[in-house]
Design an enzyme around this catalytic site. Structure first.
Site, PDB file in Angstrom:
ATOM      1  N   GLY B   9       1.637   0.418   1.738  1.00 23.30           N
ATOM      2  CA  GLY B   9       0.650   0.451   0.656  1.00 23.30           C
ATOM      3  C   GLY B   9      -0.733   0.077   1.163  1.00 23.30           C
ATOM      4  O   GLY B   9      -1.755   0.500   0.613  1.00 23.30           O
ATOM      5  N   ASN B  10      -0.770  -0.725   2.227  1.00 22.46           N
ATOM      6  CA  ASN B  10      -2.049  -1.126   2.792  1.00 22.46           C
ATOM      7  C   ASN B  10      -2.742   0.017   3.514  1.00 22.46           C
ATOM      8  O   ASN B  10      -3.923  -0.068   3.825  1.00 22.46           O
ATOM      9  CB  ASN B  10      -1.859  -2.306   3.746  1.00 22.46           C
ATOM     10  CG  ASN B  10      -1.455  -3.563   2.990  1.00 22.46           C
ATOM     11  OD1 ASN B  10      -1.903  -3.788   1.871  1.00 22.46           O
ATOM     12  ND2 ASN B  10      -0.605  -4.369   3.592  1.00 22.46           N
ATOM     13  N   LYS B 122       7.652 -11.608  -2.674  1.00 21.01           N
ATOM     14  CA  LYS B 122       6.893 -10.413  -2.299  1.00 21.01           C
ATOM     15  C   LYS B 122       5.445 -10.541  -2.784  1.00 21.01           C
ATOM     16  O   LYS B 122       5.189 -10.687  -3.983  1.00 21.01           O
ATOM     17  CB  LYS B 122       7.559  -9.198  -2.942  1.00 21.01           C
ATOM     18  CG  LYS B 122       6.859  -7.895  -2.700  1.00 21.01           C
ATOM     19  CD  LYS B 122       7.243  -7.264  -1.394  1.00 21.01           C
ATOM     20  CE  LYS B 122       6.551  -5.931  -1.192  1.00 21.01           C
ATOM     21  NZ  LYS B 122       6.652  -5.483   0.197  1.00 21.01           N
ATOM     22  N   LYS B 206       9.744  -1.491   0.135  1.00 24.12           N
ATOM     23  CA  LYS B 206       9.736  -0.029   0.323  1.00 24.12           C
ATOM     24  C   LYS B 206      10.414   0.376   1.619  1.00 24.12           C
ATOM     25  O   LYS B 206      10.937   1.481   1.720  1.00 24.12           O
ATOM     26  CB  LYS B 206       8.321   0.527   0.238  1.00 24.12           C
ATOM     27  CG  LYS B 206       7.500   0.155   1.432  1.00 24.12           C
ATOM     28  CD  LYS B 206       6.340   1.008   1.758  1.00 24.12           C
ATOM     29  CE  LYS B 206       5.993   0.791   3.212  1.00 24.12           C
ATOM     30  NZ  LYS B 206       6.106  -0.619   3.678  1.00 24.12           N
ATOM     31  N   LYS B 264      10.327  -4.202   8.265  1.00 22.96           N
ATOM     32  CA  LYS B 264      10.299  -2.882   8.912  1.00 22.96           C
ATOM     33  C   LYS B 264      11.365  -2.822   9.996  1.00 22.96           C
ATOM     34  O   LYS B 264      12.081  -1.817  10.131  1.00 22.96           O
ATOM     35  CB  LYS B 264       8.916  -2.616   9.507  1.00 22.96           C
ATOM     36  CG  LYS B 264       7.849  -2.355   8.442  1.00 22.96           C
ATOM     37  CD  LYS B 264       6.463  -2.251   9.046  1.00 22.96           C
ATOM     38  CE  LYS B 264       5.407  -1.987   7.985  1.00 22.96           C
ATOM     39  NZ  LYS B 264       5.575  -2.701   6.713  1.00 22.96           N
TER      40      LYS B 264
END
Lengths: 302, 302
Positions: B9-10, B122, B206, B264
Site C-alpha cells: 500500500g505504501n 496492524k 495482504k 513478506k
C-alpha cells in the site's frame, strides 16, 4: 432469462437520513430480499445509483484540507462502486448461497464533446439551505441548484457511449455468475485521441447506462426499480392514476416533468425500441411482480 | 506462467506524502510501468495493500459527526478496493491495450476465534505525534502504538482462511482476463454458524492473502513487491548485504525484526513450501528482474 436490474441510489439512503454505513446496509438487506426470487431464477446483472453516496464522500474528502484535497468525482465514484458493490455482494451471497456473485469495478466512456459538460444538471450529495449553498458555491466552486425546497450540488451528466468492461461482464455471465456492476452508471471516463482512458468530473445517468448495458448484453428484460409503484398519468394531481401497460409511442406522447422519472422512462423506451425486449418501471419491493407483469408499468414496443 | 503479484500500500502513498488522489494516481502509473512486461507475457493476478488509504478514509468518515458516524473498517476496505482497483484497472488498460483486465471486490474469511482480535497489531493510516495519538485514543477509542518515531493506529490482523470470490477469480483467468483483486488482503469477514458472511473491524495482512491466493490458484510464482531491493542479512547494520537466493530453511533460521519485511518473508515461505513454486521479494521497479531471478531475493524450496 437475462435481466438487467437498475436500482436507484436513493434506495440505499432516503432523503434526510444520516448517511451512516449501518443505515445503508439495512436498506441493502431490504432491497436484496426483493431481488432474491429474480436472482434465483434468472441470469441477472444488477446495477445501482450512487448519487447520495458520492455526495457524502465528496464532502468528506474535502473536510480537512490539511489531510487531503477533495477527490475528483471519478475517484469518488470508484469508492462507491466498491462500497455499495460490497454490500450487495455479501447480502446476495448470504441470501442466495447456491449462486455465485461478482462485483466488478466498471468504467463508462462519455464524449468529451458531450453538451452536458457545459450545462451541469445532475444532483449529487446532501441537501442544503440557500445560505449553505451560496457558501459552498463560493468556497468550492460548486454549481448549486434548487431541488424542491432545498439546494444541492449539480454536476454534468453526459450520455454513456461505451461500457469499457462489457467483455468482462459477458465472460462472468457465461460462467453463470451474477454480476453487480456499472454502479452510478459507471465511472465516467473519456478516451483521448491517443486511445488512453482518463477520468472526468461527471455523474452518468445510471438508468441510461442500465439501458445501454441491457442492449449490449442482449438482455430480455430491463427492470428499473425505484420508490414509486408505477409511472402515473396526471402525476402530482388529484387525478393521478398508475399506468399498467403502455407502448413506447404512448409514453413518448405524454408530458413528464424533468426529474427522476423522466430518465427512467427514456431508458426503458430506448431499451425496448432497440431490442424489442420487456421493460418495466416500479417499486423495488415489487421486483418479482414487475417481471411477471402484475405490478408497475410495463413498456411495450407497440 | 500464472503469477500472483503483491504490491505494498505504501507503493501508492509514501510516508509523509499528502494522500491526494493525484499523488496516488501518479504512483500507480509508475507501478504499472514496472508491471507491464509481466502483465503482457503472463497470466497475472495483482493484489495490493491499502493501509494508508483505509487510514485516510477512516479519519474522513469521522470528520463531521453531523454528516455521518465513522464507517467500519470492512466498508472502508471496500471503498479502497474500488478506488485503488480503478486506478490500476485504467492504468493497465492504457498500458497494455491488447489484454483485458478486471477489478473484483473480494472478501476474505477470517476466524472469529483468531487470537489477533485480542491483540491489535496492524498499523493503519496517518502518522501522529504522541500528543495526537493520546487524543485519538481518548476521543475515538483507537489503539495507538509507536511506529518508529511516530505513532499510528493499530487494528487486529487475523489470518486469512478463505477467499470468498476465488471461483470468480478462476473464471476470469480461464477467460484470459488479468485480475486485480483482494486489495488490502480482502475485505475481512467472518462466517457465522448460520453460514452467513458479515464484515469485521480488522485489516488482513495482504502478503498472507497473496500467498493464500497464489496457493489456491496453483500459481507458479509469487512476486512480493516493496520499496527495498532485497531481503538483507544484517539489516540495519553497516554489514547489511542483500540476499540473492535462499532456501526456506535458511530464511527461517535467520532472525528478522517484526515489521514490514517479516510478513513478506513468511508469505513467500508459506507459498513455496505449499506449492514448490517460485517466490521473490524485491523492489517494485525490478518486477521483471525479480521474475528472471536477476534482482531481489529468490526463495527456493531447499
Amino acid at each position: 432469462m437475462r435481466i438487467v436490474v437498475a436500482l436507484g441510489g436513493n434506495a440505499l439512503l432516503e432523503r434526510g437520513e444520516t448517511p451512516d454505513a449501518e443505515i445503508q446496509e439495512h436498506h441493502v438487506l431490504t432491497a436484496v430480499e426483493a431481488l432474491v426470487p429474480v436472482c434465483r431464477d434468472h441470469e441477472v446483472v444488477l446495477t445501482h445509483g450512487n448519487g447520495p453516496q458520492v455526495g457524502v464522500l465528496a464532502l468528506e474528502s474535502e473536510s480537512d484540507p490539511a489531510l487531503s484535497h477533495g477527490y475528483p468525482i471519478d475517484v469518488l465514484g470508484s469508492e462507491t462502486q466498491g462500497m455499495i458493490g460490497y454490500w450487495f455482494l455479501q447480502a446476495l451471497e448470504n441470501a442466495v448461497p447456491e449462486r455465485r456473485f461478482a462485483t466488478l469495478i466498471c468504467q463508462t466512456i462519455v464524449g468529451e464533446d458531450d453538451p452536458a459538460f457545459s450545462n451541469p444538471s445532475k444532483f449529487v450529495g446532501q441537501v442544503h439551505t440557500k445560505e449553505e449553498a451560496d457558501e459552498l458555491a463560493r468556497q468550492r466552486g460548486w454549481e448549486m441548484r434548487p431541488d424542491g425546497k432545498a439546494w444541492r450540488r449539480v454536476v454534468p451528466s453526459p450520455v454513456p457511449r461505451e461500457l469499457v468492461e462489457l467483455p468482462v461482464i459477458r465472460a462472468l455471465l457465461e460462467a453463470d455468475i451474477t454480476v453487480i456492476c456499472a454502479g452510478g452508471g459507471g465511472i465516467p471516463v473519456v478516451r483521448g485521441a491517443d486511445g488512453r482512458l482518463s477520468g472526468v468530473e461527471a455523474v452518468i445517468d445510471k438508468d441510461k447506462s442500465a439501458a445501454l448495458l441491457a442492449e449490449e448484453l442482449k438482455a430480455e428484460a430491463l427492470l428499473i426499480l425505484t420508490d414509486v409503484a408505477a409511472v402515473e398519468v396526471g402525476w402530482g394531481t388529484p387525478e393521478a392514476r398508475p399506468i399498467r401497460e403502455i407502448s413506447i409511442a404512448g409514453l413518448r406522447a405524454m408530458d413528464f416533468p424533468a426529474g427522476s422519472m423522466l430518465p427512467k422512462i427514456e431508458a426503458a423506451c430506448s431499451f425496448v425500441e432497440a431490442t424489442g425486449g420487456f421493460a418495466a418501471i416500479g417499486r423495488l419491493s415489487d421486483a418479482s411482480e414487475l417481471l411477471a407483469g402484475t405490478a408497475g408499468t410495463a413498456i411495450l414496443r407497440r
